[in-house]
Design a protein around this motif. Structure first.
Motif, short mmCIF file in Angstrom:
data_model
loop_
_atom_site.label_atom_id
_atom_site.label_comp_id
_atom_site.label_asym_id
_atom_site.label_seq_id
_atom_site.Cartn_x
_atom_site.Cartn_y
_atom_site.Cartn_z
N ALA A 106 0.95 -1.60 -0.10
CA ALA A 106 0.09 0.64 0.18
C ALA A 106 0.79 1.26 -0.22
CB ALA A 106 -0.69 0.35 1.06
N SER A 107 2.24 1.59 0.07
CA SER A 107 2.63 3.01 0.67
C SER A 107 3.34 3.02 -0.74
CB SER A 107 3.94 1.53 1.73
OG SER A 107 5.30 0.78 1.19
N HIS A 108 3.34 1.64 -1.93
CA HIS A 108 3.96 1.95 -3.10
C HIS A 108 2.34 2.09 -3.92
CE1 HIS A 108 6.42 -0.27 -2.03
NE2 HIS A 108 7.35 -0.30 -3.52
N VAL A 109 0.95 3.34 -3.14
CA VAL A 109 0.01 3.00 -4.44
C VAL A 109 -0.21 4.80 -4.29
CG1 VAL A 109 -2.40 3.15 -3.91
CG2 VAL A 109 -0.89 1.03 -3.59
N TYR A 155 0.39 8.51 -2.12
CA TYR A 155 1.28 9.72 -1.02
C TYR A 155 1.25 9.74 0.05
CZ TYR A 155 3.65 10.92 -5.68
OH TYR A 155 4.04 10.65 -7.19
N THR A 156 1.14 9.39 1.51
CA THR A 156 1.56 9.73 2.82
C THR A 156 2.77 9.68 3.50
OG1 THR A 156 2.64 7.58 2.92
CG2 THR A 156 -0.10 7.58 1.89
N VAL A 157 1.29 10.69 4.31
CA VAL A 157 2.63 11.46 5.29
C VAL A 157 3.74 10.56 6.11
CG1 VAL A 157 3.17 13.02 7.72
CG2 VAL A 157 1.14 13.34 5.88
N ALA A 158 3.44 9.49 6.20
CA ALA A 158 4.00 8.17 6.36
C ALA A 158 5.15 7.23 6.13
CB ALA A 158 3.49 6.68 7.35
N THR A 159 5.24 7.69 4.65
CA THR A 159 5.83 7.83 3.78
C THR A 159 7.21 8.58 3.05
OG1 THR A 159 4.93 6.36 2.74
CG2 THR A 159 7.01 6.57 1.21
N PHE A 160 5.98 9.24 3.25
CA PHE A 160 7.26 11.49 2.74
C PHE A 160 6.63 12.07 3.79
CE2 PHE A 160 5.73 8.97 -0.94
CZ PHE A 160 6.62 8.70 -1.59
N PRO A 161 7.32 12.70 5.06
CA PRO A 161 6.99 13.37 6.03
C PRO A 161 7.11 14.93 5.12
CG PRO A 161 9.00 11.83 6.60
CD PRO A 161 8.37 11.56 4.99
N GLY A 210 14.80 8.62 -8.73
CA GLY A 210 14.41 7.40 -7.89
C GLY A 210 14.27 7.80 -6.34
N ASP A 211 12.84 7.23 -5.91
CA ASP A 211 12.47 7.34 -4.64
C ASP A 211 12.61 5.74 -4.00
OD1 ASP A 211 10.56 7.78 -1.89
OD2 ASP A 211 11.61 9.59 -2.47
N ALA A 212 12.68 6.06 -2.77
CA ALA A 212 12.50 4.63 -1.82
C ALA A 212 11.31 3.60 -2.03
CB ALA A 212 12.84 4.55 -0.45
N VAL A 213 10.40 4.54 -2.62
CA VAL A 213 9.20 3.44 -3.31
C VAL A 213 8.87 3.35 -4.36
CG1 VAL A 213 8.22 3.93 -0.90
CG2 VAL A 213 7.36 5.46 -2.73
#
Length: 716
Positions: free
Chosen positions: A234-237, A239-245, A402-405
């Motif tokens: 789901a982290s690849h689906v 944009y969330t603050v958890a993945t991208f502070p 390229g980013d981590a996710v």
């Protein structure tokens, strides 16, 4: 005299969730354990969850069962799986089992696939009451989805054989195939697949007659796109603050689970609005620098690297390459000549003489080691609060990242503003806009037989051909790839144009599009039709390409057909066509001035001067190359500018396997439109098959003369 008997057979692949499991014992590698459950029907597959796409692999025997594998003991009707814990205690209890349900008008044991004698023998359950008539094709369909319709399957469940599975089995979107089979002198002889689709609702009446509704692939593709099927988590689906502070607040303003999607880019897309993951309300020359564009979980980014041809007559405004330039007008490139780096924009591309034109770079010296690079983020336009536009230089003002996710994008250099003399000193996304040109991945997909789906496009050096993008969309939908007629895709793919689009099309979309909303624009951009094709005795999903008739496929004489009819259709005539192509994401009203809409037009005066019709057909194309877009406009003008004529005939059951859509038929008749009548002289005309109705008694086919295309075949 042989006794020939026809009867129907139906194969359905439904699913059920098995919750109750019995511990058999430890597996070969602790803490693995082996579990079993009763399963009265042949098992086709086992999965834990659609979300994590965990598919169990099939083991060769019970002793070979390990964690996340299964074995079906057909003799004892037992399913064995390997799992460290009781599957009934999963977060989502149990596992989903796809199984085989074989229904027939006769009670017998025979191949589970009636047209494949090598398939394993299955117990065919008697009780199939009737095999409804199947209709494939439509005279109303110029492009898009060609309907395949069939009424409900009716089965007598008077003996209650199916009662146990009717309660907890899902028939929704279960694959179904229907066959017309022959018995000769009491022995099974041959079969022909007449339907391929999906089941939906079931209904049991007071007489224990089970009715199972069927739908074709059109309904199957009407489901929403699901990124969880093609990405690891789901982290690849989203944009969330958890993945991208440091995510920009607008991206998560709608709440948890409603954040902006991490989009996909297919082909080339311009005017793309990236997402700020380096947000700071107090803008400075060292923040608001990182902007992400699209997911790239698998594949190679769409950046390109080519060699400069130092042996050619390069000038200040022209650079020759050693190979065909896979660039487009508007791309920014980095050229290195004799160790000196130049950054410039492409003004023209010549793929015959292998050069590009660009603004003057002054006097240059050239060596055999000179190179040209284009990022997958090929253009970055900043529109400041005054409406003034600035173009960033690749490698100096920004780089592609390229980013981590597995998300690609761009990273702006600190204080790029000073490098270009930015009027407002600091780029502030609260007042200034950013638009980018994005290229999708390079990698070409493979068909089931490992052959490539299309080619890398010269218009960008990426995977952009319509055939490649269509195949991926169908694959992402989970349509069974073994049911695709590769040969028709290959044939149509030879004339593929290059297309570009994003999923979803807007950066702030609240939901993903349906598969049909992705597939239909591809088909309309190429004037292709997606349909089920008769493939020998089989039926597969194939691609039909409008175009001049290739020659005679089948023939039917006046003695072989009956109920002949002929009619003209003037309902969809247009004397002009206009297409908006190379569509951009419209993030503000001012982007129209920066990246204006572009159109191609074409006319056909037959509609106006012969048929007395003056009307314009307007639509959109996914092409981003003007030459290709104009070619499609010209083709639409040809087809829509003249009348259509249809022939309809009935044929006996010996023609039931000669009815693949787009096949050519030469019919013979004494009185045939377009010919002088002469007694006892048969005339012939070659026609294209566009619609077929099948039953156990024979077939009815509708044919089209394609006069508009045939008259201008040389221009097609």
């Amino acid at each position: 005299m042989h006794r020939i008997e026809k009867f129907g057979q139906v194969v359905i692949k439904p699913r059920r969730r098995i919750l109750q499991w019995t511990l058999v014992g430890p597996g070969p590698v602790p803490p693995q354990q082996i579990w079993s459950a009763r399963m009265d029907y042949p098992v086709l597959g086992v999965s834990e969850s659609l979300v994590n796409s965990l598919e169990y692999t099939q083991a060769a025997s019970i002793s070979a069962v390990v964690d996340n594998s299964y074995f079906y003991d057909s003799e004892n009707k037992l399913l064995y799986i390997g799992d460290a814990n009781d599957p009934g205690l999963n977060n989502y209890a149990g596992v989903t089992v796809k199984f085989l349900l074989t229904l027939s008008a006769k009670d017998f044991v025979g191949p589970s696939d009636p047209i494949d004698s090598t398939s394993y023998n299955a117990e065919w359950l008697p009780g199939l009451i009737s095999l409804p008539q199947s209709q494939n094709g439509s005279s109303d369909t110029l492009y898009g989805f060609v309907p395949l319709s069939q009424a409900v399957i009716r089965y007598s469940n008077a003996d209650g054989l199916l009662n146990e599975i009717l309660h907890d089995t899902s028939f929704n979107f279960s694959e179904v195939s229907a066959y017309v089979s022959n018995y000769i002198d009491g022995k099974f002889a041959s079969s022909l697949k007449v339907f391929l689709g999906f089941t939906s609702n079931i209904f049991v009446d007071s007489d224990n007659i089970l009715s199972i509704s069927t739908v074709d692939y059109n309904r199957f593709f009407s489901r929403e796109y699901d990124f969880l099927k093609t990405r690891p988590s789901a982290s690849h689906v989203r944009y969330t603050v958890a993945t991208f502070p440091l995510l920009e607040p607008a991206a998560y303003a709608n709440g948890l689970g409603k954040e902006w999607f991490i989009r996909e880019v297919h082909g080339m897309v311009d005017g793309f609005r990236p997402v700020n993951v380096d947000y700071n309300v107090a803008a400075s020359t060292s923040n608001n620098r990182k902007w992400l564009t699209h997911s790239l979980f698998t594949g190679t980014p769409g950046s390109i690297f080519q060699m400069v041809d130092n042996a050619m007559a390069n000038t200040a405004t022209r650079t020759f390459l050693t190979t065909v330039p896979v660039l487009n007008v508007g791309d920014w490139v980095i050229i290195v000549n004799n160790g000196v780096t130049y950054r410039t924009v492409v003004n023209a591309v010549n793929r015959i003489s292998n050069y590009i034109d660009h603004p003057s770079l002054g006097a240059r010296t050239f060596t055999a080691a000179d190179t040209l690079t284009r990022y997958d983020i090929a253009r970055v336009i900043i529109e400041d609060r005054d409406g003034v536009t600035w173009q960033l230089h690749p490698g100096r003002d920004y780089i592609s990242i390229g980013d981590a996710v597995s998300t690609n994008g761009l990273l702006m250099e600190n204080n790029w503003e000073a490098a270009i003399g930015y009027t407002h000193s600091i780029f502030d996304p609260a007042f200034d806009n950013i638009y980018v040109r994005v290229y999708g991945r390079k990698d070409i997909d493979l068909f089931q037989d490992a052959s490539p789906v299309g080619l890398v496009s010269e218009n960008g050096g990426i995977r952009a051909e319509a055939i490649s993008l269509l195949y991926q969309a169908i694959s992402d939908s989970s349509f069974p790839l073994q049911d695709i007629d590769i040969s028709t895709f290959d044939t149509a793919g030879d004339s593929s144009h290059d297309l570009g689009y994003a999923i979803p099309s807007m950066h702030d979309a609240s939901k993903l599009p349906k598969f049909i909303d992705i597939i239909l624009p591809i088909l309309s951009s190429m004037m292709w039709r997606l349909s089920f094709i008769q493939f020998g005795a089989d039926m597969k999903l194939g691609l039909i390409e409008n175009g001049p008739q290739p020659g005679v496929g089948y023939s039917a004489t006046e003695e072989e057909y009956y109920n002949y009819s002929y009619n003209h259709d003037y309902s969809d005539l247009y004397d002009t066509v206009s297409f908006n192509y190379f569509k951009k994401e419209r993030t503000s009203v001012r982007v129209d001035l920066l990246l204006p809409n572009v159109f191609v037009n074409a006319s056909n005066y037959i509609a106006r001067d012969l048929h007395q019709v003056t009307s314009q057909y307007s639509a959109s194309l996914l092409q981003y190359d003007k030459v290709q877009a104009q070619k499609m406009a010209d083709r639409y003008a040809i087809v829509l500018g003249d009348r259509r004529a249809f022939y309809e005939i009935n044929l006996g059951d010996d023609f039931i396997d000669k009815t693949n859509l787009s096949a050519t038929y030469q019919i013979s008749k004494e009185q045939l439109p377009g010919f002088d009548f002469e007694f006892s002289v048969n005339r012939q005309r070659t026609l294209s098959l566009i619609e077929v109705q099948k039953s156990t008694n024979g077939v009815t086919i509708k044919l089209e003369d394609q006069k508009a295309i045939q008259d201008r075949a040389g221009e097609w």
